[in-house]
Design an enzyme around this catalytic site. Structure first.
Site, short mmCIF file in Angstrom:
data_model
loop_
_atom_site.label_atom_id
_atom_site.label_comp_id
_atom_site.label_asym_id
_atom_site.label_seq_id
_atom_site.Cartn_x
_atom_site.Cartn_y
_atom_site.Cartn_z
CG MET B 1 27.44 40.21 90.14
SD MET B 1 28.84 39.38 89.83
CE MET B 1 29.68 39.51 91.31
CB CYS B 2 22.69 35.53 91.08
SG CYS B 2 21.34 36.41 92.35
N GLY B 3 25.05 33.27 91.21
CA GLY B 3 25.60 32.42 90.49
C GLY B 3 24.68 31.03 90.38
NE ARG B 32 27.97 35.48 88.61
CZ ARG B 32 28.27 36.07 87.79
NH1 ARG B 32 29.56 36.48 87.59
NH2 ARG B 32 27.23 37.13 87.31
CB THR B 149 25.45 31.37 95.12
OG1 THR B 149 26.25 32.19 93.98
CG2 THR B 149 26.03 30.10 95.35
#
Lengths: 227, 300
Positions: B1-3, B32, B149
Site C-alpha cells: 500500500m504505502c501512505g 498503510r 509511510t
C-alpha cells in the site's frame, strides 16, 4: 435517536450495536458523530434502520447493506455501498472509486461526483449521481440502472450486460460494446421514477440512454480485438 | 500500500507549527505503511551561493565535526552543521557540485540524502510514530513538508529504500504504487547522467523528474512527460523549493485526497490523515482526477 461518537467508541462498537438491532429492533434512528474518515462504517446492516453519519466516511461505508437507510453527510471513500442488497445509501458529498460495486439492489444516491468505476459489475442496484462519474463506470454492469446528471468519463459501460445507463451531460468515450440507444416512453418513465426516488430535480427529456449492443455476449472470433 | 501525506502552507504565520501540524498526519498513515517512514521538510534556506546537504551515517556517533573541518580545509569556505539522530544537515558556503564532490571524496561512506537551498530529508526504518519522535518532527518549522509511510513491495525494507527520494536540487518525490518499466528507464536515465543509489522503482520516478527539469521542463511539463513515460500505478506527491504537486496515473488505482483552505493545501492517501488540521471541517476536500496535474507554487 441513538447517538454514537467515534471519538469515544470504536467502529467495531458501532457496527456491533447496529447489528444487534437485527435481533430485536429497539432503536430505528442512529447518528454517528466524528467519523473522521474511518473505514467500514455501518457495514453489513440487516434491519430497517436510519443511520446518519455526520462527516466524511472512509472505505466501504455501508457495504453489504440490507434494508437500512444510511446517509453520509460528507464525502465517502472507496467502495461505498459495495454489494448492497436493498435499502438506501445517500452520500451528500463526493464518493471515491467503485461506488456501488457489485451491488444487487437498493438505491445509491451520490449528490456530488463519483470517482472511477462507479457501479462496476453492478447486479441490480439503482445508482443516481447528481454530478459526474469517472472513467470505466458501469464496467461489466449486469443489471440495474445508472443515472448521471453530470458528465461521464472514459469507457462508460465497457463490456456491459443489461444495465440501463442515462447521462445528461457529455460522455468522454463509450467502452467496448456500449452504444447510445433510443429513448422511448418506457425509458422516460423509468428515469422519471428513478429521479423521483432519489429526490433529484432534473428533466428526464434531457438525458440520453446508453446500453449494451450485446455483441460480446457470445464469443465470436471476429470480436477478439474488442474483448 | 504505502501512505503519502503532504502539507503546503499558504499562510506564513503557520510556518512555526509545520512539524506540529504534520506529525499526526504522518502517524495516521501507519496502517498503510508500517515498515519505514520519512519526510522532506522545506525552509531555513541558505543563501544562493551556499548549499544545504542532508547527510547520513549508519553510526550514530559518527564524527561529523571532523567531516566539517575536512570540508572547510579542502574547500576553503565556511561550514555550519547540526546533527539530528543519524543525520546531519550541513550548510556549506559553496556551490552544490563542489560540495557534493568533496563530501564523496573525503567521506565516501556518508550517504547524501538531499542537496539544495531549502530541503532536508529525514527517514528511517520503523514505525512512523517512532521515526517522528527520533527526529523531533513536531518541533520543526518550515514552509512545506512531504512524508511517506512505506509498505515495501518493489524492493527491500531498508533505510535507503524508504521515501522520500531526492535525485536533484531541492526536488523530492514520494510514491504510492509500483512502476513496471523502472528497470529499462533506470538504464536510460543513467546514460543521461542521472545517479541512483538503490534498486527502488520510486527512485527512478524521482530521477526521471530530475532529468526532465534539467532538460528545461517546468514542473508541470516534467509531470506531463512522466504521465507518458512512466508505466505502472502511482500517486506521486512532489516537493520543489517553492512548489508542491500531486499527480495520479490514468487508471488511478492508488488513492489520494486533497484539501485546501486559505491557510494551506494538504494531501493524503486517505482523509483520516487530514482530520487534525485546523479548519478542515470547512476546507474544500476533493479526490484528484486521474492523469491530472495539480501544482501549487509560491511566487519567487
Amino acid at each position: 435517536m441513538k447517538s454514537i461518537n467515534l471519538a469515544e467508541k470504536t467502529v467495531r462498537d458501532l457496527n456491533q450495536a447496529l447489528h444487534e438491532q437485527a435481533v430485536e429492533c429497539t432503536e430505528r434512528e442512529w447518528e454517528v458523530l466524528e467519523p473522521k474518515g474511518q473505514h467500514n462504517l455501518a457495514c453489513g446492516l440487516d434491519q430497517n434502520l436510519s443511520v446518519d453519519i455526520k462527516g466524511h466516511a472512509g472505505y466501504f461505508c455501508a457495504g453489504m447493506n440490507k434494508k437500512a437507510h444510511v446517509t453520509v453527510h460528507g464525502n465517502a471513500g472507496q467502495g461505498v455501498a459495495e454489494n448492497m442488497m436493498s435499502g438506501t445509501v445517500r452520500v451528500k458529498g463526493d464518493a471515491s472509486q467503485a461506488a456501488g460495486a457489485t451491488a444487487h439492489g437498493g438505491l445509491l444516491v451520490i449528490e456530488g461526483n463519483a470517482g472511477a468505476r462507479c457501479g462496476i459489475s453492478m447486479k441490480g442496484v439503482d445508482i443516481v449521481v447528481k454530478g459526474n462519474v469517472g472513467h470505466m463506470s458501469c464496467f461489466m454492469g449486469q443489471a440495474g440502472s445508472l443515472v448521471v446528471c453530470g458528465d461521464a468519463g472514459d469507457a462508460l459501460g465497457d463490456s456491459l450486460y443489461e444495465v440501463h445507463i442515462y447521462v445528461k451531460g457529455s460522455v468522454k468515450s463509450l467502452g467496448a460494446d456500449c452504444v447510445e440507444k433510443e429513448m422511448r416512453d418506457e425509458h422516460i418513465e423509468e428515469l422519471t421514477a428513478l429521479l423521483n426516488r432519489a429526490g433529484v430535480d432534473e428533466d428526464p427529456a434531457q438525458f440520453k440512454r446508453y446500453g449494451s449492443a450485446r455483441g460480446l455476449y457470445n464469443f465470436k472470433v471476429d470480436n477478439a480485438s474488442a474483448y | 500500500m504505502c501512505g503519502i501525506v503532504g502539507l503546503y502552507l499558504k499562510n506564513k504565520a503557520l510556518e512555526s507549527q509545520l512539524g506540529e501540524l504534520f506529525t499526526p498526519m504522518l502517524i495516521a498513515m501507519t496502517d498503510r505503511g508500517p515498515d519505514s517512514a520519512g519526510f522532506a521538510i522545506y525552509g531555513d534556506e541558505v543563501a544562493e551561493d551556499a548549499t544545504k546537504l542532508t547527510l547520513r551515517h549508519s553510526d550514530e556517533s559518527y564524527d561529523w565535526d571532523q567531516l566539517a573541518i575536512a570540508l572547510q580545509d579542502s574547500l576553503g569556505c565556511g561550514v555550519e552543521w547540526f546533527k539530528n539522530s543519524k543525520v546531519a544537515v550541513f550548510k556549506v558556503q559553496t556551490d552544490a557540485d563542489q560540495a557534493l564532490a568533496m563530501v564523496r571524496s573525503v567521506a565516501p561512506d556518508v550517504l547524501v540524502l538531499s542537496a539544495g537551498q531549502s530541503i532536508e530529508i529525514l527517514k528511517e526504518v520503523g514505525l512512523p510514530e517512532n521515526i517522528a519522535g527520533t527526529f523531533n518532527l513536531s518541533g520543526m518549522k518550515g514552509s512545506h513538508i512531504i512524508g511517506h509511510t512505506r509498505m515495501a513491495t518493489e524492493s527491500a525494507v531498508t533505510m535507503e529504500g524508504s521515501h522520500p527520494f531526492s535525485t536533484g536540487m531541492d526536488l523530492c518525490l514520494v510514491h504510492n504504487g509500483s512502476l513496471s518499466n523502472h528497470n529499462r528507464l533506470r538504464e536510460e536515465l543513467k546514460r543521461a547522467g542521472v545517479e541512483f543509489q538503490t534498486e527502488n522503482d520510486s527512485e527512478v520516478a524521482a530521477g526521471y523528474l530530475t532529468w526532465r527539469l534539467q532538460e528545461g521542463d517546468t514542473l508541470n511539463q516534467a509531470l506531463e512527460n512522466a504521465l507518458k513515460d512512466l508505466d505502472g500505478f502511482f500517486t506521486f506527491t512532489i516537493g520543489t523549493r517553492d512548489g508542491f504537486a500531486v499527480v495520479r496515473d490514468p487508471i488511478a488505482c492508488k488513492p489520494a485526497v486533497l484539501a485546501e483552505t486559505d491557510d494551506y493545501v494538504a494531501m493524503a492517501s486517505e482523509y483520516q490523515a487530514l482530520t487534525t488540521l485546523p479548519g478542515i471541517e470547512n476546507a474544500r476536500v476533493w479526490e484528484p482526477e486521474p492523469a491530472t496535474i495539480y501544482v501549487w507554487e509560491r511566487d519567487q
